[in-house]
Design a protein around this motif. Sequence first.
Motif, mmCIF file in Angstrom:
data_model
loop_
_atom_site.group_PDB
_atom_site.id
_atom_site.type_symbol
_atom_site.label_atom_id
_atom_site.label_comp_id
_atom_site.label_asym_id
_atom_site.label_seq_id
_atom_site.Cartn_x
_atom_site.Cartn_y
_atom_site.Cartn_z
ATOM 1 N N PHE A 174 -6.051 -9.293 -6.761
ATOM 2 C CA PHE A 174 -7.078 -7.967 -7.388
ATOM 3 C C PHE A 174 -6.999 -8.241 -8.748
ATOM 4 O O PHE A 174 -8.326 -8.147 -9.298
ATOM 5 C CB PHE A 174 -6.460 -6.731 -6.959
ATOM 6 C CG PHE A 174 -7.202 -5.589 -7.557
ATOM 7 C CD1 PHE A 174 -8.585 -5.373 -7.090
ATOM 8 C CD2 PHE A 174 -6.552 -5.180 -8.523
ATOM 9 C CE1 PHE A 174 -9.054 -4.306 -7.928
ATOM 10 C CE2 PHE A 174 -7.226 -3.780 -9.259
ATOM 11 C CZ PHE A 174 -8.439 -3.552 -8.823
ATOM 12 N N ALA A 192 -3.945 -8.017 -2.030
ATOM 13 C CA ALA A 192 -2.470 -8.045 -2.280
ATOM 14 C C ALA A 192 -1.738 -9.274 -2.484
ATOM 15 O O ALA A 192 -2.467 -10.521 -2.153
ATOM 16 C CB ALA A 192 -1.802 -7.432 -0.973
ATOM 17 N N ARG A 195 -11.723 -6.921 0.057
ATOM 18 C CA ARG A 195 -10.866 -6.345 1.036
ATOM 19 C C ARG A 195 -9.308 -6.195 0.613
ATOM 20 O O ARG A 195 -8.717 -6.912 -0.287
ATOM 21 C CB ARG A 195 -10.789 -7.434 2.293
ATOM 22 C CG ARG A 195 -12.206 -6.992 2.908
ATOM 23 C CD ARG A 195 -12.008 -7.865 4.367
ATOM 24 N NE ARG A 195 -13.209 -7.647 5.238
ATOM 25 C CZ ARG A 195 -13.431 -6.713 6.075
ATOM 26 N NH1 ARG A 195 -12.738 -5.647 6.122
ATOM 27 N NH2 ARG A 195 -14.770 -6.757 6.569
ATOM 28 N N THR A 196 -8.934 -5.256 1.189
ATOM 29 C CA THR A 196 -7.473 -4.652 0.643
ATOM 30 C C THR A 196 -6.515 -5.818 0.905
ATOM 31 O O THR A 196 -5.486 -6.290 0.162
ATOM 32 C CB THR A 196 -7.025 -3.521 1.126
ATOM 33 O OG1 THR A 196 -7.948 -2.541 0.708
ATOM 34 C CG2 THR A 196 -5.566 -3.091 0.646
ATOM 35 N N CYS A 198 -9.184 7.494 -1.714
ATOM 36 C CA CYS A 198 -8.700 6.180 -1.613
ATOM 37 C C CYS A 198 -8.791 5.592 -0.311
ATOM 38 O O CYS A 198 -8.976 4.406 0.012
ATOM 39 C CB CYS A 198 -7.504 6.125 -2.373
ATOM 40 S SG CYS A 198 -7.870 6.411 -4.170
ATOM 41 N N ARG A 249 0.815 -1.187 0.115
ATOM 42 C CA ARG A 249 -0.038 0.166 0.044
ATOM 43 C C ARG A 249 0.862 1.281 -0.124
ATOM 44 O O ARG A 249 0.575 2.217 -0.724
ATOM 45 C CB ARG A 249 -0.977 0.210 1.253
ATOM 46 C CG ARG A 249 -2.120 -1.006 1.225
ATOM 47 C CD ARG A 249 -3.025 -0.961 2.363
ATOM 48 N NE ARG A 249 -3.646 0.656 2.399
ATOM 49 C CZ ARG A 249 -4.370 0.917 3.314
ATOM 50 N NH1 ARG A 249 -4.442 0.171 4.593
ATOM 51 N NH2 ARG A 249 -4.932 2.335 3.369
ATOM 52 N N GLN A 280 -11.061 2.356 2.259
ATOM 53 C CA GLN A 280 -10.494 1.366 3.141
ATOM 54 C C GLN A 280 -11.693 0.825 4.010
ATOM 55 O O GLN A 280 -12.217 1.758 4.643
ATOM 56 C CB GLN A 280 -9.090 1.546 3.911
ATOM 57 C CG GLN A 280 -8.066 1.982 2.617
ATOM 58 C CD GLN A 280 -7.957 0.851 1.844
ATOM 59 O OE1 GLN A 280 -7.739 -0.143 2.041
ATOM 60 N NE2 GLN A 280 -7.631 1.266 0.450
ATOM 61 N N TRP A 315 -0.424 -6.706 -6.892
ATOM 62 C CA TRP A 315 -1.764 -6.747 -6.488
ATOM 63 C C TRP A 315 -2.438 -7.739 -7.468
ATOM 64 O O TRP A 315 -3.480 -7.393 -7.863
ATOM 65 C CB TRP A 315 -2.664 -5.640 -6.572
ATOM 66 C CG TRP A 315 -2.077 -4.489 -5.883
ATOM 67 C CD1 TRP A 315 -0.875 -3.504 -6.139
ATOM 68 C CD2 TRP A 315 -2.371 -4.279 -4.355
ATOM 69 N NE1 TRP A 315 -0.726 -2.696 -5.053
ATOM 70 C CE2 TRP A 315 -1.558 -3.078 -3.778
ATOM 71 C CE3 TRP A 315 -3.152 -4.834 -3.571
ATOM 72 C CZ2 TRP A 315 -1.484 -2.837 -2.501
ATOM 73 C CZ3 TRP A 315 -3.459 -4.414 -2.242
ATOM 74 C CH2 TRP A 315 -2.574 -3.416 -1.607
ATOM 75 N N TRP A 329 -11.472 -1.423 1.869
ATOM 76 C CA TRP A 329 -12.038 -2.300 0.912
ATOM 77 C C TRP A 329 -11.188 -1.849 -0.585
ATOM 78 O O TRP A 329 -10.851 -0.486 -0.620
ATOM 79 C CB TRP A 329 -13.460 -2.001 0.501
ATOM 80 C CG TRP A 329 -14.239 -2.354 1.620
ATOM 81 C CD1 TRP A 329 -14.717 -1.399 2.536
ATOM 82 C CD2 TRP A 329 -14.732 -3.643 1.969
ATOM 83 N NE1 TRP A 329 -15.574 -2.133 3.445
ATOM 84 C CE2 TRP A 329 -15.568 -3.402 3.176
ATOM 85 C CE3 TRP A 329 -14.604 -4.855 1.359
ATOM 86 C CZ2 TRP A 329 -16.291 -4.521 3.585
ATOM 87 C CZ3 TRP A 329 -15.183 -6.087 2.044
ATOM 88 C CH2 TRP A 329 -16.121 -5.848 3.226
ATOM 89 N N THR A 330 -10.468 -2.635 -1.330
ATOM 90 C CA THR A 330 -10.247 -2.283 -2.702
ATOM 91 C C THR A 330 -11.267 -2.015 -3.661
ATOM 92 O O THR A 330 -11.400 -1.004 -4.368
ATOM 93 C CB THR A 330 -9.164 -3.337 -3.065
ATOM 94 O OG1 THR A 330 -8.102 -3.355 -2.313
ATOM 95 C CG2 THR A 330 -8.544 -2.880 -4.536
#
Length: 479
Positions: A87, A409, A404-405, A391, A12, A395, A84, A397-398
């Motif tokens: 994602f 990753a 979720r972030t 951004c 991040r 959070q 990422w 959340w992506t």
Amino acid sequence: MDILANSVALSRMQFALTAIFHMLWPILTTGMAIYLVIVEGLWLKTRNSDYYHHARFWSKLYVLNFGIGVASGLPMEFQFGTNWAPFSEAVGDFFGSILGFEASMAFMLEAGFLGIMLFGWGRVPPAIHYLATIMVAFGANLSTFWILVANSWLQTPAGGTFVEGKFLVADYFQAIFNPFMLNSVLHMFFATLETSLFVIGGISAWYILQKRHVEFFSRSFKIVLAAAIAVAPLQIFIGHLSAEQVYHYQPTKLAAIESQWETLPAGQPADWTLLALPNEKAETNDWAIQIPQALGYILELKPNLSEPVQGLKDFPPENRPRLIGLIFYSFRIMSGIGFFLVGLMLVTAIQWGLGRLKPGVIARQTWTLRAWIFAAPLGYLAVETGWIVRCVGRQPWTVYGEIRTADAASHLPAGEILFSLIGFTLLYSALFIAALYFGSRIIRKGPNLSLPIPGVEVLPSLELPTQHQPDQRPLEAQQ
């Protein structure tokens, strides 16, 4: 030291570094490209050489920003595959294609016509050159469109469903025109344009204070002021619409923006917190300065709320944004700068109406010109803090409410991410220093007003031929 062992936190941080640095450069290229279209159009219409020299001078700063924007933007996009990957695998069918559109449609269009815009003077017809400038501006702003489409979809995902962790597109246009898209695109468009206007105005004000090319730069100063009269208030209005969308679609982000821990019920007036010291552990503000009944006017332009404003305590701790203080003050910095720029525009417009911006007297308006110089970097700060709110406030959340972030990753060794993070920091620091050096060099040198004007023939010398300069006239004329 725990953060240095956390691969998600380091990823991040690396993405934040690359995004914040990269954002500095397209801000100016997208807005300044529109200014170049304006001044070149004025030159073609009036044939006033000042407008031609403005196009030549400001295009130097444009290409400097374009080059560094390209160099810093590519590593940022590569991270979707390196840092990422889960994602990208989950949403790549839509998100990846949108980024592909940005590269193939927008960036290639801008880059393809850039060479003609920079080096085509006198080599292509004026109409073709002007078309190239328009295409460069269109490509730069089309890039903004696709990037904001992608990011707004992360805020309000639409147009499909998630099946076993993978997004399946059902309606591509519904995904593109998601609820956040229109206001997001407009807000960023006006942000880049407003920032560019105040940068050009600030540089012009510096020249005027230095008494260098006063008449030349008073012209650019008035052009950007005329544009700012429309752009600055519109940006405030679009920002208000964006805040309304957060109110309806992202209650946790709104609660973080307002550092609101308790729910404010509907049908009652709500106070607005101007300043506060959020305490996340205690789930309260250690102190706060509030304006009575102001929040209703901010969100709905009326004293009583039609919907409740949910407090952070209404959500489980794992579903709340972190860094409430950062989100809270980033929003206020962004908003404060927006209102400051509107105020500066109004004061300067009044002086224009009083005739104080004429070339003979404009240099006497020292405080106004200094304020424009001070305002030149503020647009950058407003854009960066706005993206922090957008951004960081999304959070944890992506993809809001879906991914979720922590799950987005890649599983990489923390040491490798730390190594690349340090490398990016050093590289971007060098690029930033180089940009400041070459940018200041362009500004110190100033415009080259002796450049030949395309389409204007240079008259031949009328001097008599000498022994060092043989007579080149036809024989009949010599006789």
